[in-house]
Design a protein around this motif. Structure first.
Motif, PDB file in Angstrom:
ATOM      1  N   ASP A 107      55.661  39.984  48.639  1.00  0.00           N
ATOM      2  CA  ASP A 107      54.661  40.901  48.849  1.00  0.00           C
ATOM      3  C   ASP A 107      53.365  41.147  48.981  1.00  0.00           C
ATOM      4  N   LYS A 108      52.725  39.803  48.210  1.00  0.00           N
ATOM      5  CA  LYS A 108      50.929  40.356  48.489  1.00  0.00           C
ATOM      6  C   LYS A 108      50.862  38.764  48.773  1.00  0.00           C
ATOM      7  N   PRO A 109      51.054  38.126  50.353  1.00  0.00           N
ATOM      8  CA  PRO A 109      50.482  36.992  50.694  1.00  0.00           C
ATOM      9  C   PRO A 109      49.746  36.728  50.662  1.00  0.00           C
ATOM     10  N   ALA A 110      48.908  35.600  51.245  1.00  0.00           N
ATOM     11  CA  ALA A 110      47.828  35.147  51.082  1.00  0.00           C
ATOM     12  C   ALA A 110      46.975  35.589  51.671  1.00  0.00           C
ATOM     13  N   GLY A 111      45.725  36.388  51.541  1.00  0.00           N
ATOM     14  CA  GLY A 111      44.477  37.391  52.130  1.00  0.00           C
ATOM     15  C   GLY A 111      44.800  38.284  52.071  1.00  0.00           C
ATOM     16  N   THR A 112      45.918  39.516  51.219  1.00  0.00           N
ATOM     17  CA  THR A 112      45.904  40.693  51.647  1.00  0.00           C
ATOM     18  C   THR A 112      45.194  41.070  50.695  1.00  0.00           C
ATOM     19  N   SER A 113      44.658  42.411  51.437  1.00  0.00           N
ATOM     20  CA  SER A 113      43.252  42.928  50.413  1.00  0.00           C
ATOM     21  C   SER A 113      43.409  44.320  50.774  1.00  0.00           C
ATOM     22  N   PHE A 114      42.658  44.838  49.000  1.00  0.00           N
ATOM     23  CA  PHE A 114      42.866  46.005  48.911  1.00  0.00           C
ATOM     24  C   PHE A 114      41.434  47.098  48.640  1.00  0.00           C
ATOM     25  N   GLY A 115      40.820  46.232  49.515  1.00  0.00           N
ATOM     26  CA  GLY A 115      39.391  46.350  50.076  1.00  0.00           C
ATOM     27  C   GLY A 115      38.603  45.804  48.947  1.00  0.00           C
TER      28      GLY A 115
END
Length: 258
Positions: free
Chosen positions: A23-31
């Motif tokens: 769901d949130k792989p490494a490097g995923t950003s929400f800002g």
């Protein structure tokens, strides 16, 4: 006060870790990745990330040249973090540790705690202990950057599609079994059920009691001051030097050890 909460319950097992990774792989950003990188742009010394998880934040910061290390209570999460780093040719300086007990006096120029991590602690006393421990681990002039989600009293069940991720031909689903909000302990607890399905048949399942603390804006500011921090600034919604608004879903506190 005995709240009946098991402090080990939030630790991620194999299926919960897999779902998080999908769901949130490494490097995923929400800002947040870009925000932290900007706030750390002049940092040349060691940086610590408590509750490092699978390396979602650690890895992009390492790739930007920062000297980041991290710890987590979950051996499964750390194993995934090491694997993610290895895939990118990065050295994973991560280890098992707890926010309330880990201390390295004066060792770090900065400590970064993304959204939700500090809230995983079992109670507010533990949060105060953790903030003091992190204050001690910072060098003079070092900064703590910590995200806090505003209180959200909504416990209504989700009526949308079941959250799911594909792991090859395996379908991994996440359902919230029950949600409880305790206004005295300032904690929301969700019973989460992770399930893996192959060809329509359930092959494995895992239950997680996922509990998050919540804090008021003035309350958390006061907690930082009591832990010894000075020059506390609050950024709203990953907008640097902008005060929080009612529409923001994250507050980022930045505090300095004198």
């Amino acid at each position: 006060m005995n709240t009946g909460f098991d402090a080990t319950a939030w630790r991620y097992g194999p299926l919960a870790t897999l779902y998080y990774e999908l769901d949130k792989p490494a490097g995923t950003s929400f800002g947040d990745v870009e925000f932290y990188a900007e706030r750390l742009r002049n940092v040349s010394g060691p940086v610590l990330e408590p509750a490092v998880g699978t390396g979602r934040i650690l890895i992009p910061l390492l790739e930007r040249g920062l000297a980041v290390r991290g710890y987590d209570t979950s051996a499964v999460m750390l194993a995934q973090c090491r694997a993610n780093c290895a895939l990118r040719g990065l050295e994973a300086d991560v280890f098992e540790g707890d926010m309330t007990t880990h201390r390295e006096p004066g060792a770090y120029e900065a400590i970064v705690i993304p959204t939700g991590s500090l809230a995983l602690l079992p109670d507010h006393d533990s949060a105060r202990t953790a903030l003091t421990a992190m204050h001690d681990s910072l060098a003079p002039g070092g900064r703590l950057i910590v995200d806090v989600e505003p209180p959200n009293p909504d416990t209504a069940p989700d009526t949308g599609p079941v959250p799911h991720q594909w792991n090859g031909t395996e379908l991994v689903t996440l359902t919230t079994w029950r949600t409880h909000m305790d206004p005295v302990a300032q904690r929301t607890t969700r019973w989460l059920r992770y399930e893996a399905w192959t060809d329509g048949a359930l092959t494995r399942t895992e239950l997680q009691i996922f509990s998050l603390l919540w804090f008021g804006l003035a309350e958390f500011t006061a907690m930082l001051h009591r832990a010894g921090f000075t020059d506390v600034t609050v950024h709203g919604g990953y907008r640097a030097d902008t005060a929080p608004t009612a529409a923001d879903d994250v507050w980022t506190f930045e505090a300095t050890r004198t």
